[in-house]
Design a protein around this motif. Structure first.
Motif, PDB file in Angstrom:
ATOM      1  N   GLY A 109      -9.615   3.933   2.491  1.00 21.40           N
ATOM      2  CA  GLY A 109      -8.270   3.621   2.016  1.00 21.40           C
ATOM      3  C   GLY A 109      -7.924   3.978   0.598  1.00 21.40           C
ATOM      4  N   TYR A 110      -8.724   4.815  -0.091  1.00 16.50           N
ATOM      5  CA  TYR A 110      -8.336   5.266  -1.429  1.00 16.50           C
ATOM      6  C   TYR A 110      -7.300   6.375  -1.316  1.00 16.50           C
ATOM      7  CZ  TYR A 110     -11.942   2.570  -3.829  1.00 16.50           C
ATOM      8  OH  TYR A 110     -12.695   1.546  -4.345  1.00 16.50           O
ATOM      9  N   ILE A 111      -6.273   6.299  -2.157  1.00 14.27           N
ATOM     10  CA  ILE A 111      -5.130   7.222  -2.094  1.00 14.27           C
ATOM     11  C   ILE A 111      -4.822   7.745  -3.489  1.00 14.27           C
ATOM     12  CG2 ILE A 111      -2.647   7.409  -1.601  1.00 14.27           C
ATOM     13  CD1 ILE A 111      -3.068   5.152   0.470  1.00 14.27           C
ATOM     14  N   ILE A 112      -4.549   9.033  -3.594  1.00 14.72           N
ATOM     15  CA  ILE A 112      -4.124   9.650  -4.859  1.00 14.72           C
ATOM     16  C   ILE A 112      -2.615   9.863  -4.828  1.00 14.72           C
ATOM     17  CG2 ILE A 112      -4.144  11.789  -6.212  1.00 14.72           C
ATOM     18  CD1 ILE A 112      -7.059  12.095  -5.650  1.00 14.72           C
ATOM     19  N   THR A 113      -1.962   9.568  -5.940  1.00 19.17           N
ATOM     20  CA  THR A 113      -0.564   9.929  -6.149  1.00 19.17           C
ATOM     21  C   THR A 113      -0.385  10.203  -7.633  1.00 19.17           C
ATOM     22  OG1 THR A 113       1.754   9.299  -5.728  1.00 19.17           O
ATOM     23  CG2 THR A 113       0.262   7.567  -6.494  1.00 19.17           C
ATOM     24  N   ASN A 114       0.851  10.426  -8.077  1.00 17.22           N
ATOM     25  CA  ASN A 114       1.119  10.615  -9.506  1.00 17.22           C
ATOM     26  C   ASN A 114       1.326   9.277 -10.193  1.00 17.22           C
ATOM     27  OD1 ASN A 114       2.993  13.652  -9.026  1.00 17.22           O
ATOM     28  ND2 ASN A 114       0.984  13.445  -9.971  1.00 17.22           N
ATOM     29  N   ASN A 115       0.907   9.187 -11.434  1.00 15.46           N
ATOM     30  CA  ASN A 115       1.140   7.971 -12.205  1.00 15.46           C
ATOM     31  C   ASN A 115       2.622   7.660 -12.312  1.00 15.46           C
ATOM     32  OD1 ASN A 115       0.525   5.829 -14.263  1.00 15.46           O
ATOM     33  ND2 ASN A 115       1.605   7.243 -15.594  1.00 15.46           N
ATOM     34  N   HIS A 116       3.456   8.685 -12.515  1.00 14.77           N
ATOM     35  CA  HIS A 116       4.873   8.403 -12.725  1.00 14.77           C
ATOM     36  C   HIS A 116       5.576   7.919 -11.462  1.00 14.77           C
ATOM     37  CE1 HIS A 116       5.389  12.765 -11.548  1.00 14.77           C
ATOM     38  NE2 HIS A 116       6.397  12.240 -10.893  1.00 14.77           N
ATOM     39  N   VAL A 117       4.931   8.035 -10.302  1.00 17.92           N
ATOM     40  CA  VAL A 117       5.507   7.498  -9.061  1.00 17.92           C
ATOM     41  C   VAL A 117       5.421   5.983  -9.042  1.00 17.92           C
ATOM     42  CG1 VAL A 117       5.225   7.396  -6.548  1.00 17.92           C
ATOM     43  CG2 VAL A 117       5.069   9.581  -7.715  1.00 17.92           C
ATOM     44  N   VAL A 118       4.330   5.405  -9.565  1.00 21.65           N
ATOM     45  CA  VAL A 118       4.100   3.965  -9.460  1.00 21.65           C
ATOM     46  C   VAL A 118       4.092   3.263 -10.812  1.00 21.65           C
ATOM     47  CG1 VAL A 118       2.789   4.251  -7.339  1.00 21.65           C
ATOM     48  CG2 VAL A 118       1.576   4.268  -9.519  1.00 21.65           C
ATOM     49  N   ASP A 119       4.311   3.993 -11.883  1.00 23.56           N
ATOM     50  CA  ASP A 119       4.198   3.447 -13.229  1.00 23.56           C
ATOM     51  C   ASP A 119       5.100   2.232 -13.428  1.00 23.56           C
ATOM     52  OD1 ASP A 119       3.478   3.176 -15.872  1.00 23.56           O
ATOM     53  OD2 ASP A 119       4.865   4.689 -16.600  1.00 23.56           O
ATOM     54  N   GLY A 120       4.506   1.066 -13.715  1.00 24.78           N
ATOM     55  CA  GLY A 120       5.263  -0.145 -13.985  1.00 24.78           C
ATOM     56  C   GLY A 120       5.814  -0.839 -12.767  1.00 24.78           C
ATOM     57  N   ALA A 121       5.472  -0.388 -11.551  1.00 23.80           N
ATOM     58  CA  ALA A 121       6.017  -0.985 -10.333  1.00 23.80           C
ATOM     59  C   ALA A 121       5.468  -2.393 -10.122  1.00 23.80           C
ATOM     60  CB  ALA A 121       5.688  -0.116  -9.124  1.00 23.80           C
ATOM     61  N   ASP A 122       6.308  -3.269  -9.552  1.00 21.13           N
ATOM     62  CA  ASP A 122       5.867  -4.621  -9.223  1.00 21.13           C
ATOM     63  C   ASP A 122       5.119  -4.648  -7.896  1.00 21.13           C
ATOM     64  OD1 ASP A 122       7.177  -6.420 -11.382  1.00 21.13           O
ATOM     65  OD2 ASP A 122       8.789  -5.098 -10.752  1.00 21.13           O
ATOM     66  N   THR A 123       5.562  -3.853  -6.941  1.00 22.99           N
ATOM     67  CA  THR A 123       4.865  -3.741  -5.660  1.00 22.99           C
ATOM     68  C   THR A 123       4.858  -2.282  -5.229  1.00 22.99           C
ATOM     69  OG1 THR A 123       6.898  -4.133  -4.372  1.00 22.99           O
ATOM     70  CG2 THR A 123       5.526  -6.057  -4.905  1.00 22.99           C
ATOM     71  N   VAL A 124       3.779  -1.883  -4.553  1.00 20.15           N
ATOM     72  CA  VAL A 124       3.658  -0.518  -4.040  1.00 20.15           C
ATOM     73  C   VAL A 124       3.251  -0.601  -2.570  1.00 20.15           C
ATOM     74  CG1 VAL A 124       2.467   1.700  -4.241  1.00 20.15           C
ATOM     75  CG2 VAL A 124       2.953   0.364  -6.298  1.00 20.15           C
TER      76      VAL A 124
END
Length: 488
Positions: A111-126
């Protein structure tokens, strides 16, 4: 207003109109003989690609990445030129709830997943959505804003399909490549093109240490964080940015090499943060004026402008005016080639640097230093404090790494570092990832366990006094836990 066209590097998340009911779509031309068939790659790998949804319910942290408005633009224009992938689906003020979409890909069956930091940066829930329409909550294991990589983890879903990791160093201009992602929310969209260039340094302040893969693969808002495949079905890059004068795809796209991305992932897993090499010089390109002044045969290399005292460069004997022509066996064609090579070098490694000094070639052996760590980077590698009291405060902490401890002048066993700020009260008080908590209610905390004990009895309505260190400044901050642990 000036009609001059602004050309801008941006990440793909521009709010654009979708297809209208009356739009006419062109018919696909029959496949020509000799062109590659991508169907096998798509069928095998699409199940390992996910759509990433990040939700924000509070004001974005100060450390969040983003593109500042350009001078001379009115607010409407500035909104258009915001960071691209991961931008809210509808324009809204920074302090309003919003949702952003991106892409990602599963790198291991657990279940490890790569994405961009700017996609989730500061998000409360993902959350991530799989091809079979399952929606899973993802934990942000770690982020690195310098390389723009984030590592997510989903659990309780059984064995998951995973991509095969390739070798980005073997890529050559002209090779076919394929992207799978969710442009404009259209999940599992497939686009193709060729590698236009490799080792492309964009000279941006956000990512000076990244040599991108340039392609002509159509990339748009929502593709960010998705995989770039070669014809062998291996991931060779993480789709990240476009270069555009209009905000839409114009034939130039950039991907982060998978070798670099996996280096980040490995470091986040093992030590919770990313270290980068540092040479300790200021450089400039070798231009025509330098060629004439130094009587060089051509404009090649990077000329040293200044050398930082006590740096790896000074210890090795580098001097202002030296022209760096090769680093660890790699030719430096232009100044922008050097920072990514140094950054990717493990601190403490000794490498040969070929220079030109007084018209003569010379090789110096340099032991690379450590670049100061990005205080906005965060990671959770199992040392966080998940106690009920800590949850009530809305804080996650981890041990202070030796580099940060040295920078702040802290003694061993002194303080714990904030790795995540999930609570609105803590965020409104100004707490940020990277801050170091020295005391809780006047009790010293020097470990995660000590912090857990100090906050174990915290309950709704309690006020907790924290002594917090940021940079050279320490300050007391009081947090009052909301009733019923609900933040309003």
């Amino acid at each position: 207003m000036s009609n001059r066209l602004f050309s801008s590097l941006m990440c793909c998340a521009l709010v654009m109109g979708l297809a209208s009911p009356g739009m006419v779509w062109a018919q696909a031309a029959p496949a020509s003989a000799g062109l590659p068939d991508f169907t096998g790659i798509v069928q095998k790998n699409a199940p390992a690609v996910v759509q990433v949804e990040a939700k924000y319910t509070a004001r974005r942290p100060k450390g969040a990445r983003g593109m500042p408005p350009m001078q001379g633009m009115d607010p409407g224009q500035a909104e258009i030129f915001r960071r691209f992938f991961g931008m809210p689906m509808m324009p809204s003020p920074e302090d309003q709830a919003r949702t952003s979409l991106g892409s990602g890909f599963i790198i291991s069956s657990d279940g490890y997943i790569i994405t961009n930091n700017h996609v989730v940066d500061g998000a409360d829930t993902v959350t991530v959505r799989l091809q079979d329409r399952r929606t899973l909550t993802a934990k942000v294991i770690g982020t690195d804003s310098t390389y723009d990589i984030a590592l997510l983890k989903v659990t309780g879903s059984g064995s998951l399909p995973a991509v095969i990791i390739g070798n980005s160093q073997s890529l050559k201009p002209g090779q076919w490549v394929l992207a799978i992602g969710s442009p404009f929310g259209f999940d599992y969209t497939v686009t193709q093109g060729i590698v236009s260039a490799v080792g492309r340094n964009l000279g941006s302040q956000d990512q000076p240490a990244t040599s991108f893969i340039q392609t002509d693969v159509p990339i748009n808002r929502g593709n960010s964080g998705g995989p770039l495949f070669n014809l062998q079905g291996q991931v060779v890059g993480v789709n990240s940015q476009i270069y555009s004068s209009s905000g839409g795809y114009q034939g130039v796209a950039f991907s982060i090499p998978i070798d670099l991305a996996m280096n980040v992932v490995d470091q986040l897993k093992t030590k919770g943060y990313v270290t980068r090499g540092q040479l300790g010089v200021e450089i400039k390109p070798v231009d025509d004026d330098v060629v004439k002044a130094l009587k060089l045969d051509r404009a090649q290399g990077a000329i040293v402008v200044t050398v930082s005292p006590g740096s790896a460069a000074q210890k090795a004997g580098l001097q202002p005016g030296d022209v760096i022509r090769a680093y660890n066996g790699r030719t430096i064609d232009q100044g922008a080639d050097l920072p990514p090579l140094v950054s990717m070098t493990k601190p403490g490694t000794t490498v040969p640097i070929q220079i030109l000094r007084d018209g003569k070639d010379k090789t110096l052996d340099v032991t690379i230093g450590t670049m100061p760590r990005d205080k906005n980077a965060m990671a959770d590698i199992g040392t966080s404090a998940p106690s009920k009291g800590a949850d009530a405060l809305g804080l996650t902490v981890q041990g202070v790494d030796p580099s940060t401890r040295s920078q702040l002048g802290l003694q061993p066993g002194e303080g714990v570092a904030i790795s995540n700020v999930a609570g609105q009260v803590a965020a409104q008080a100004g707490l940020q990832p990277g801050d170091v908590i020295l005391m809780v209610n006047q009790k010293k905390v020097g470990s995660v366990d000590a912090f857990r004990v100090a906050t174990a009895d915290v309950k709704a309505g309690d006020t907790v006094l924290l002594l917090v260190r940021r940079g050279d400044t320490s300050n007391f901050i009081a947090l009052t836990v909301p009733d019923d642990n609900k933040e309003g």
